[in-house]
Design a protein around this motif. Structure first.
Motif, mmCIF file in Angstrom:
data_model
loop_
_atom_site.group_PDB
_atom_site.id
_atom_site.type_symbol
_atom_site.label_atom_id
_atom_site.label_comp_id
_atom_site.label_asym_id
_atom_site.label_seq_id
_atom_site.Cartn_x
_atom_site.Cartn_y
_atom_site.Cartn_z
ATOM 1 N N PHE A 119 110.836 44.670 11.610
ATOM 2 C CA PHE A 119 111.479 43.328 11.450
ATOM 3 C C PHE A 119 110.486 42.478 10.745
ATOM 4 O O PHE A 119 109.673 41.885 11.599
ATOM 5 C CB PHE A 119 112.038 42.950 12.940
ATOM 6 C CG PHE A 119 112.931 43.881 13.618
ATOM 7 C CD1 PHE A 119 114.378 43.868 13.399
ATOM 8 C CD2 PHE A 119 112.386 44.933 14.354
ATOM 9 C CE1 PHE A 119 115.247 44.696 14.199
ATOM 10 C CE2 PHE A 119 113.132 45.861 14.950
ATOM 11 C CZ PHE A 119 114.542 45.715 14.917
ATOM 12 N N ASP A 120 110.840 42.093 9.507
ATOM 13 C CA ASP A 120 109.915 41.226 8.962
ATOM 14 C C ASP A 120 110.383 39.722 8.919
ATOM 15 O O ASP A 120 111.251 39.208 8.222
ATOM 16 C CB ASP A 120 109.878 41.411 7.505
ATOM 17 C CG ASP A 120 108.838 41.140 6.896
ATOM 18 O OD1 ASP A 120 108.010 40.338 7.274
ATOM 19 O OD2 ASP A 120 108.501 41.347 5.496
ATOM 20 N N THR A 121 109.704 39.071 10.115
ATOM 21 C CA THR A 121 110.182 37.483 9.970
ATOM 22 C C THR A 121 109.007 36.726 10.651
ATOM 23 O O THR A 121 108.294 37.282 11.511
ATOM 24 C CB THR A 121 111.485 37.506 11.048
ATOM 25 O OG1 THR A 121 111.804 36.079 11.330
ATOM 26 C CG2 THR A 121 111.036 38.107 12.431
ATOM 27 N N LEU A 122 109.063 35.500 10.382
ATOM 28 C CA LEU A 122 107.999 34.338 10.914
ATOM 29 C C LEU A 122 108.898 33.169 11.589
ATOM 30 O O LEU A 122 108.464 32.439 11.855
ATOM 31 C CB LEU A 122 107.344 33.875 9.860
ATOM 32 C CG LEU A 122 106.249 34.897 9.107
ATOM 33 C CD1 LEU A 122 105.559 34.296 7.918
ATOM 34 C CD2 LEU A 122 105.182 35.643 10.106
ATOM 35 N N ASP A 123 110.087 33.752 11.689
ATOM 36 C CA ASP A 123 110.939 32.755 12.451
ATOM 37 C C ASP A 123 110.507 32.492 14.039
ATOM 38 O O ASP A 123 110.684 33.594 14.787
ATOM 39 C CB ASP A 123 112.436 33.240 12.480
ATOM 40 C CG ASP A 123 113.552 32.071 12.762
ATOM 41 O OD1 ASP A 123 113.155 31.291 13.468
ATOM 42 O OD2 ASP A 123 114.777 32.414 12.847
ATOM 43 N N PRO A 124 110.154 31.389 14.256
ATOM 44 C CA PRO A 124 109.875 31.226 15.648
ATOM 45 C C PRO A 124 110.954 31.366 16.498
ATOM 46 O O PRO A 124 110.612 31.600 18.020
ATOM 47 C CB PRO A 124 109.221 29.641 15.602
ATOM 48 C CG PRO A 124 109.886 29.143 14.762
ATOM 49 C CD PRO A 124 110.031 30.163 13.530
ATOM 50 N N ASN A 125 112.221 31.153 16.413
ATOM 51 C CA ASN A 125 113.206 31.252 17.264
ATOM 52 C C ASN A 125 113.818 32.948 17.269
ATOM 53 O O ASN A 125 114.635 33.025 18.290
ATOM 54 C CB ASN A 125 114.408 30.575 16.726
ATOM 55 C CG ASN A 125 114.085 28.923 16.629
ATOM 56 O OD1 ASN A 125 113.411 28.473 17.645
ATOM 57 N ND2 ASN A 125 114.414 28.503 15.579
ATOM 58 N N PHE A 126 113.229 33.685 16.481
ATOM 59 C CA PHE A 126 113.334 35.118 16.675
ATOM 60 C C PHE A 126 112.630 35.721 17.656
ATOM 61 O O PHE A 126 111.381 35.642 17.672
ATOM 62 C CB PHE A 126 113.418 35.812 15.350
ATOM 63 C CG PHE A 126 113.954 37.499 15.426
ATOM 64 C CD1 PHE A 126 115.040 37.638 15.220
ATOM 65 C CD2 PHE A 126 113.115 38.332 15.858
ATOM 66 C CE1 PHE A 126 115.730 38.882 15.432
ATOM 67 C CE2 PHE A 126 113.355 39.560 15.984
ATOM 68 C CZ PHE A 126 114.556 39.861 15.387
ATOM 69 N N ASP A 127 113.302 36.018 18.773
ATOM 70 C CA ASP A 127 112.693 36.868 20.107
ATOM 71 C C ASP A 127 112.864 38.276 20.313
ATOM 72 O O ASP A 127 113.960 38.793 19.918
ATOM 73 C CB ASP A 127 113.214 36.232 21.208
ATOM 74 C CG ASP A 127 112.096 36.381 22.330
ATOM 75 O OD1 ASP A 127 112.568 37.535 23.065
ATOM 76 O OD2 ASP A 127 111.383 35.632 22.928
ATOM 77 N N TYR A 128 111.577 38.902 20.421
ATOM 78 C CA TYR A 128 111.732 40.479 20.457
ATOM 79 C C TYR A 128 112.817 40.995 21.512
ATOM 80 O O TYR A 128 113.321 42.033 21.419
ATOM 81 C CB TYR A 128 110.287 40.983 20.889
ATOM 82 C CG TYR A 128 110.120 40.906 22.324
ATOM 83 C CD1 TYR A 128 110.483 41.995 23.285
ATOM 84 C CD2 TYR A 128 109.569 39.792 22.798
ATOM 85 C CE1 TYR A 128 110.011 41.870 24.338
ATOM 86 C CE2 TYR A 128 108.872 39.736 24.193
ATOM 87 C CZ TYR A 128 109.327 40.731 24.866
ATOM 88 O OH TYR A 128 108.915 40.663 26.341
ATOM 89 N N GLY A 129 113.109 40.057 22.583
ATOM 90 C CA GLY A 129 114.385 40.276 23.510
ATOM 91 C C GLY A 129 115.727 40.429 22.766
ATOM 92 O O GLY A 129 116.353 41.277 23.208
ATOM 93 N N GLU A 130 115.736 39.643 21.560
ATOM 94 C CA GLU A 130 117.114 40.140 20.929
ATOM 95 C C GLU A 130 117.057 41.697 20.478
ATOM 96 O O GLU A 130 118.203 42.226 20.429
ATOM 97 C CB GLU A 130 117.085 39.292 19.519
ATOM 98 C CG GLU A 130 117.300 37.819 20.096
ATOM 99 C CD GLU A 130 118.590 37.280 20.804
ATOM 100 O OE1 GLU A 130 119.500 38.093 20.405
ATOM 101 O OE2 GLU A 130 118.460 36.457 21.554
ATOM 102 N N ILE A 131 115.959 42.279 19.990
ATOM 103 C CA ILE A 131 115.871 43.507 19.616
ATOM 104 C C ILE A 131 116.315 44.461 20.782
ATOM 105 O O ILE A 131 117.100 45.511 20.539
ATOM 106 C CB ILE A 131 114.455 43.976 18.822
ATOM 107 C CG1 ILE A 131 114.094 43.060 18.193
ATOM 108 C CG2 ILE A 131 114.557 45.409 18.534
ATOM 109 C CD1 ILE A 131 112.563 43.354 17.402
#
Length: 499
Positions: A110-122
């Protein structure tokens, strides 16, 4: 997250390499007898070394452990052998698909630097797919999720290496599901059985050895995904055109053919892949191999670092071997965005399909909606209305019907169906001040994962009280996602190994 790294390595590698070093082991007991016929993996001390191919061949878990977090990357899938391309033993050799010994894990980058993207979503998305990740790592550019098999899928000559192709189909479907259905920033360019981040004490965010599934389960799931695709495509049919379709007439073909900046670099789809893809286009378009060779020779000569003629001929013959039908659409997109223009879209690369197309009516022009559409509306509404500190809503059925434009009997059917599928929880209170307390399982799980650790127990208690569930799904399953049970395979001292 604190984990025992030797357990992590053992869980993923699944006895693919030795436990102890063959020579000069500091851990192997005198009486220990190692099974022969083990494989090898490759490890690298930095991303720069990985790109240059400077690494180590590792043949035992002891060899990993004694390096004590000094590796940044490795190959979690095991190869038959590993060696070096130079006398100084700096550049590794043998990291290729035809040398794979066993497939231990699928992985998604998962290639992202978005601070709102949380690994919990995965984790949430994986739970909905039915396959929880065994491990999630933090990387410098996002996350990597590993889906470890309960037993390795062995690559054998006897099966004509079909395991690799089947595993690729599964891996593709997994990545496409996460990218398309959940809009996650999945790196489609990542090699399915290639180099990944190395688990260490700092980057392991989630690890649960119990979350492992059989290769057969993955195959069945992947076949169902493929079957669903066919069903979806039934709402469109084409009246074929008399005009012949050829890949060499597509815009992408000329764009790649004219590019002079293509390089052959490790870790990217480069020169060899471009020549193979162009050759496949020639083959699928009906050109003789001799015509393809002339064009590829001219193309190769224009490159700053051309291939040797012998290697060029080998690639062209492979494209004309009959094992492949045509250039793969996804590969074409990756190559064009890598070597022509990163902003190129599919519409710019491919011709529109010829023929007449007929589609099912759009929902907006239909008088009635399907039950699965109402179900999707309800889930979307719940996820929109809930947030970390308010994971469920309190409403009335009348308000829900008016908000979502769902008939009364249809709403009841949708509620019961989603509850049976374990996608929602609801509790109805009768009387004048009654109503419905409603939440999506996704929203509840998101709350438990994201809330501060000291508040987790209080939230679990509040949720179980709200839905009258006691110590059932919410308390057991959701808490397990945050603090997985420590009932993993406990490694004994005699199980260590390396090389």
């Amino acid at each position: 997250m604190t984990v025992e790294l030797d357990t992590v390595y053992s869980t993923i590698l699944q006895n693919g390499i030795r436990k102890f070093k063959y020579k000069n082991s500091r851990l192997k007991p005198f009486s220990f007898s190692e099974q022969t016929g083990k494989g090898a993996i490759f490890a690298y001390r930095s991303k720069e070394h990985m790109i240059e191919g400077i690494g180590l061949v590792i043949t035992s878990e002891e060899g990993i452990i004694e390096n004590n977090n000094r590796f940044s990357h490795w190959t979690p899938n095991v190869f038959r052998y590993g060696t070096y391309a130079d006398q100084g033993k700096m550049f590794t050799k043998g990291h290729s698909e035809n040398n794979l010994r066993q497939i231990n894990t699928f992985f998604v980058d998962f290639d992202t630097l978005d601070p709102n993207f949380d690994y919990g979503e995965i984790i949430l998305a994986s739970n909905e797919l039915g396959f929880m990740p065994t491990m999630v790592l933090r990387t410098t550019h996002g996350y990597q999720a590993f889906y470890v098999l309960d037993k390795p899928a062995y690559v054998t000559n006897k099966s004509n290496y079909k395991v690799i192709n089947v595993a690729k189909m599964i891996s593709n479907n997994l990545r496409n599901k996460l990218a398309n259905d959940y809009r996650f920033p999945v790196d489609a360019n990542a090699n399915h059985f290639g180099i990944t981040r190395m688990p260490n004490e700092e980057d392991v965010l989630f690890f649960e050895p119990q979350y492992r599934y059989s290769f057969k389960e993955w195959i069945n799931w992947s076949m169902k995904v493929d079957a669903d695709k066919k069903i979806e495509n039934k709402n469109v049919f084409v009246l074929p055109s008399n005009q012949e379709f050829r890949q060499v007439d597509e815009p992408w073909f000329q764009l790649l053919l004219r590019s002079k900046k293509i390089q052959g670099e490790k870790g990217v789809y480069g020169r060899n892949n471009v020549i193979f893809t162009l050759s496949l286009a020639y083959y699928s378009s009906g050109y003789a191999m001799e015509e393809c060779e002339l064009t590829m020779l001219e193309f190769n000569d224009r490159l700053a670092n051309p291939l040797a003629d012998r290697e060029l001929t080998r690639i062209i013959r492979s494209a004309y071997s009959g094992k492949y039908q045509a250039a793969h659409r996804e590969k074409v997109i990756v190559l064009c965005q890598e070597w022509v223009d990163t902003n190129l879209s599919e519409e710019q690369l491919f011709n529109k399909k010829r023929g007449w197309w007929k589609f099912k009516k759009e929902r907006a022009v239909r008088k009635y909606s399907h039950s699965h559409e109402w179900a999707a509306d309800l889930l979307a509404y719940l996820n929109k209305q809930s947030y970390t500190y308010k994971p469920y809503i309190v409403s009335t059925k009348k308000e829900l019907r008016e908000e979502l434009k769902i008939p009364e009997r249809s709403l009841d059917k949708v509620l019961n169906k989603l509850k049976e599928e374990n996608k929602i929880h609801f509790r109805i209170r009768a009387g004048r001040n009654g109503g419905i307390t409603l939440a999506s399982v996704h929203g509840l799980m998101r709350t438990i994962i994201r809330v501060k650790k000291e508040a987790q127990e209080a939230y679990i208690h509040a949720i179980t009280e709200a839905f009258g569930l006691g110590r059932t799904f919410v308390h057991e399953t959701l808490k397990q996602l945050v603090e997985p049970p420590k009932t993993a395979v406990q490694m004994e001292f005699l199980q260590l190994d390396s090389g």
